[in-house]
Design a protein around this motif. Sequence first.
Motif, mmCIF file in Angstrom:
data_model
loop_
_atom_site.group_PDB
_atom_site.id
_atom_site.type_symbol
_atom_site.label_atom_id
_atom_site.label_comp_id
_atom_site.label_asym_id
_atom_site.label_seq_id
_atom_site.Cartn_x
_atom_site.Cartn_y
_atom_site.Cartn_z
ATOM 1 N N SER A 101 0.825 -1.211 0.000
ATOM 2 C CA SER A 101 0.000 0.000 0.000
ATOM 3 C C SER A 101 0.858 1.259 0.000
ATOM 4 N N ARG A 102 1.926 1.254 0.789
ATOM 5 C CA ARG A 102 2.789 2.433 0.856
ATOM 6 C C ARG A 102 3.509 2.665 -0.467
ATOM 7 N N GLU A 105 1.082 4.086 -2.943
ATOM 8 C CA GLU A 105 0.767 5.481 -2.638
ATOM 9 C C GLU A 105 1.895 6.405 -3.082
#
Length: 289
Positions: A101-102, A105
């Motif tokens: 997810s990071r 992003e």
Amino acid sequence: MAEQLEVVIITGMSGAGKTVAVQSFEDLGYFVIDNMIPSVATKFVDAVKQSGEITRMAMVMDSRSREFYDQVVPCVAQLRGRSDLTLRLLFLEATDEELVSRYKESRRAHPLSHQDGVLPGIMRERQLLNDLKSQVDLVVDTTTLTPRQLKQRITERFSPDEAHSFYVNVMSFGFKYGLPLDADLVIDVRFLPNPYYIPDLKHQTGNDPAVQAYVMDNPLAQNFYQHLYLLIEVALPGYIKEGKSSLTIAIGCTGGQHRSVTIANRLAADLKNNQYPVHVHHRDVDKAN
């Protein structure tokens, strides 16, 4: 006699929070070097000692250096063998899902992805870091930590005033959200009566007196807690004697909001009364129930 140099090596999974760690150590007054190449780390430490102006330094070693995986373990062994410095390793960790997810992003490529995506790169890195992770002094799971919380954790552990003291971290969590990666001891309290099924208590937490009373007034909970505290009380001096610098005790129930929070709060309070430095953290208490 020359003052010992304190050296912290910051390492761990890419995307797990090393940038925040660098800022945290700088705020604590450490001389910080980012992306240190393991093969030159010893010479750099020698230069810092010879300057006589620096007593605390931190070095980031991670997969941005191509030499990292082959040379970091021998580098750590060499530095640990020196009597003129104190070496500690901080390993930052997070779940695969959170790391993916990071990266999505930030839209950055993982350093070990071979044109096959972020997750395969994370899996390669995790496997390569196994040997190093077994030697670290402190693992911090940043999956659910905000940057502010990570900075607080580092400050509590590496502040010059606290650097050499034993520290206990008591945390609550919900098994439904996964085990905490940085726990030394995991205690399962799912066998205790659950306030979730009491309408007036369902939307409260173990931080509320009514929930605490419901859990702790139960004879089963009282008997269990007495034995749990006795176990911890007996074990802690052994961990200190062994040279362990911190201990993370994770108390888990189903959702991490009622029983585990209550027991974690009680344990943290009793350990503080027994003069142990303690931090309590409720990982899942704010999740919707």
